[in-house]
Design an enzyme around this catalytic site. Structure first.
Site, short mmCIF file in Angstrom:
data_model
loop_
_atom_site.label_atom_id
_atom_site.label_comp_id
_atom_site.label_asym_id
_atom_site.label_seq_id
_atom_site.Cartn_x
_atom_site.Cartn_y
_atom_site.Cartn_z
N SER A 1 0.94 -1.16 -0.01
CA SER A 1 -0.06 -0.05 0.07
C SER A 1 0.96 1.17 -0.06
CB SER A 1 -0.94 -0.03 1.28
OG SER A 1 -0.24 0.24 2.40
N SER B 1 14.57 -7.07 5.87
CA SER B 1 15.20 -6.83 7.11
C SER B 1 15.50 -5.36 7.31
CB SER B 1 16.39 -7.97 7.24
OG SER B 1 16.68 -7.57 8.60
N TYR C 1 11.94 -3.24 17.90
CA TYR C 1 12.14 -3.51 16.61
C TYR C 1 13.21 -4.18 16.13
CZ TYR C 1 12.55 -1.95 11.70
OH TYR C 1 12.69 -2.01 10.24
N LYS D 1 13.57 -7.95 14.08
CA LYS D 1 14.28 -8.22 12.90
C LYS D 1 15.56 -9.20 12.95
CE LYS D 1 12.27 -5.36 9.93
NZ LYS D 1 11.39 -5.72 8.66
N1 LIG Z 1 11.97 3.00 5.69
C1 LIG Z 1 12.97 2.60 6.46
O1 LIG Z 1 13.70 3.58 6.94
C2 LIG Z 1 13.13 1.18 6.84
C3 LIG Z 1 14.49 0.84 7.38
C4 LIG Z 1 14.77 -0.48 7.46
C5 LIG Z 1 13.96 -1.71 7.25
N2 LIG Z 1 12.70 -1.24 6.92
C6 LIG Z 1 11.66 -2.07 6.58
O2 LIG Z 1 11.32 -2.02 5.14
C7 LIG Z 1 9.80 -2.47 5.08
C8 LIG Z 1 9.18 -1.62 4.45
O3 LIG Z 1 8.79 -0.49 4.99
P1 LIG Z 1 8.66 0.74 4.46
O4 LIG Z 1 9.71 1.81 4.77
O5 LIG Z 1 8.03 0.92 3.09
O6 LIG Z 1 7.43 1.31 5.26
P2 LIG Z 1 5.81 1.65 4.96
O7 LIG Z 1 5.69 2.76 3.97
O8 LIG Z 1 5.25 2.02 6.44
O9 LIG Z 1 5.17 0.17 4.42
C9 LIG Z 1 4.94 -0.82 5.23
C10 LIG Z 1 3.92 -1.69 4.63
O10 LIG Z 1 3.60 -2.71 5.62
C11 LIG Z 1 2.21 -2.75 5.65
N3 LIG Z 1 1.73 -3.36 6.86
C12 LIG Z 1 1.76 -3.16 8.27
N4 LIG Z 1 1.15 -3.84 8.98
C13 LIG Z 1 0.55 -4.92 8.18
C14 LIG Z 1 -0.15 -5.93 8.26
N5 LIG Z 1 -0.56 -6.32 9.55
N6 LIG Z 1 -0.33 -6.76 7.13
C15 LIG Z 1 0.06 -6.52 5.86
N7 LIG Z 1 0.77 -5.29 5.65
C16 LIG Z 1 1.09 -4.51 6.82
C17 LIG Z 1 1.51 -1.28 5.65
O11 LIG Z 1 0.15 -1.37 5.19
P3 LIG Z 1 -0.88 -0.39 5.62
O12 LIG Z 1 -1.01 0.85 4.75
O13 LIG Z 1 -1.98 -1.19 5.84
O14 LIG Z 1 -0.47 -0.13 6.92
C18 LIG Z 1 2.59 -0.59 4.51
O15 LIG Z 1 2.14 -1.13 3.36
C19 LIG Z 1 9.40 -2.89 6.60
O16 LIG Z 1 9.59 -4.53 6.59
C20 LIG Z 1 10.31 -2.12 7.28
O17 LIG Z 1 10.72 -2.87 8.61
C21 LIG Z 1 12.44 0.20 6.37
#
Ligand SMILES: NC(=O)c1ccc[n+]([C@@H]2O[C@H](COP(=O)([O-])OP(=O)(O)OC[C@H]3O[C@@H](n4cnc5c(N)ncnc54)[C@H](OP(=O)(O)O)[C@@H]3O)[C@@H](O)[C@H]2O)c1
Length: 281
Positions: free
Chosen positions: A11, A132, A147, A151
């Site tokens: 999303s 991760s 968190y 991870k």
């Molecule tokens: N951004 C960073 O700085 C960063 C750094 C290290 C790792 N990561 C990892 O990268 C991945 C993607 O994160 P992002 O940065 O793209 O953040 P994001 O924009 O918040 O995306 C997270 C996604 O996970 C979905 N989600 C949350 N709870 C869920 C559930 N119960 N079932 C299915 N979908 C769910 C959210 O959907 P909804 O719209 O429904 O909430 C959203 O689509 C994550 O695993 C995160 O831990 C991110």
């Protein structure tokens, strides 16, 4: 014949960008999300099909997996991307917040992997790419224990599965991304707080400042570089089990690997400008 990728959490953020990239490359994309009725962008691609999926709901996963296989015949790559971040002092976290952090980031990929294993075994193979973080390898900030835990556990799960899945030609990959710009992850952080307990306030304030300054300082990675790393694994261009993406993540992991844990934790406390008296023993 086109290959097919199945992605959780499309999303927003990395999940959405990854879905679009694979679609532009000519792959079929099973893009899953909790609220497909709200989606307006991915619907414009002919080769993207959207399925409702909450990674904590096993029945919903079963249905989505069956529907995706019925739509595309065979799934080649599954990307466990959905994730949330819970930050704050462990003492102040609610029981629900603790359970939810584990449910989404760790139990979620377990649920997804278990539902795909029969399909992969019968088809003679497949790949899981688990998203991760460098917080899955080491600590980068204070007040991130939950968190970190989620991870680290995802890393252990992925590494541990290697032995039992290798005989079936099922491949495992980890992408350790650092902070990436232009997504909603920082805004989705769940902060633990209790108005009656002030002892952690100073550290909370420093962490919040640190995260906000990271967003504005230009030090975050371009999310397209993370998509590049995912694509390199899916296409076989790279065969690295772990890919740390971005300058900040690589620097941190190199620092962690270069010294004992005691020295690393003290060095990070200094870097984060935490109270020296308390941290350096
Ligand atoms: N951004 C960073 O700085 C960063 C750094 C290290 C790792 N990561 C990892 O990268 C991945 C993607 O994160 P992002 O940065 O793209 O953040 P994001 O924009 O918040 O995306 C997270 C996604 O996970 C979905 N989600 C949350 N709870 C869920 C559930 N119960 N079932 C299915 N979908 C769910 C959210 O959907 P909804 O719209 O429904 O909430 C959203 O689509 C994550 O695993 C995160 O831990 C991110």
């Amino acid at each position: 014949m086109s290959k097919t990728v199945f992605i959780t959490g499309t999303s927003s953020g990395l999940g959405k960008l990854t879905a679009i990239r694979f679609a532009q490359m000519g792959w079929n994309v099973a893009a899953t999300m909790r609220t497909p009725e709200k989606e307006t962008e991915l619907t414009s691609y002919d080769n993207i099909k959207i399925f409702k999926l909450d990674v904590t709901k096993v029945d919903q996963i079963q249905t989505a997996v069956e529907q995706a296989i019925a739509a595309f015949g065979k799934i080649d790559v599954v990307i466990n991307n959905a994730g949330i971040g819970t930050y704050g002092p462990l003492e102040l976290a609610t029981e629900d917040a603790i359970d939810w952090q584990f449910a989404v980031n760790t139990r979620g990929p377990i649920n997804i992997i278990r539902k795909f294993l029969p399909h992969y075994r019968v088809n003679g193979g497949g790949m899981f790419i688990n998203i991760s973080s460098f917080m899955g390898i080491t600590t980068a900030v204070p007040l991130g224990s939950l968190y970190n835990m989620s991870k680290f556990a995802l890393e252990g799960l992925t590494e541990g599965l290697y032995y039992e899945l290798r005989p079936f030609n099922i491949e495992l990959r980890l992408i350790e991304q650092g902070g990436s710009s232009g997504n909603h992850f920082m805004k989705n952080i769940i902060w633990g707080k209790d108005e009656n307990i002030k002892d952690y306030d100073d550290m909370m304030m420093k962490l919040q400042q640190f995260m906000e300054s990271a967003e504005t300082s230009g030090s975050l990675d371009d999310p397209q570089t993370i998509v590049d790393a995912i694509v390199a694994q899916a296409t076989g261009e790279s065969k690295e089990f772990r890919t740390v993406v971005g300058a900040a993540g690589n620097q941190l992991v190199a620092l962690r690997n270069s010294m004992p844990i005691e020295e690393y934790l003290e060095t990070m406390a200094k870097n984060l400008d935490l109270d020296q008296e308390e941290f350096i023993r």
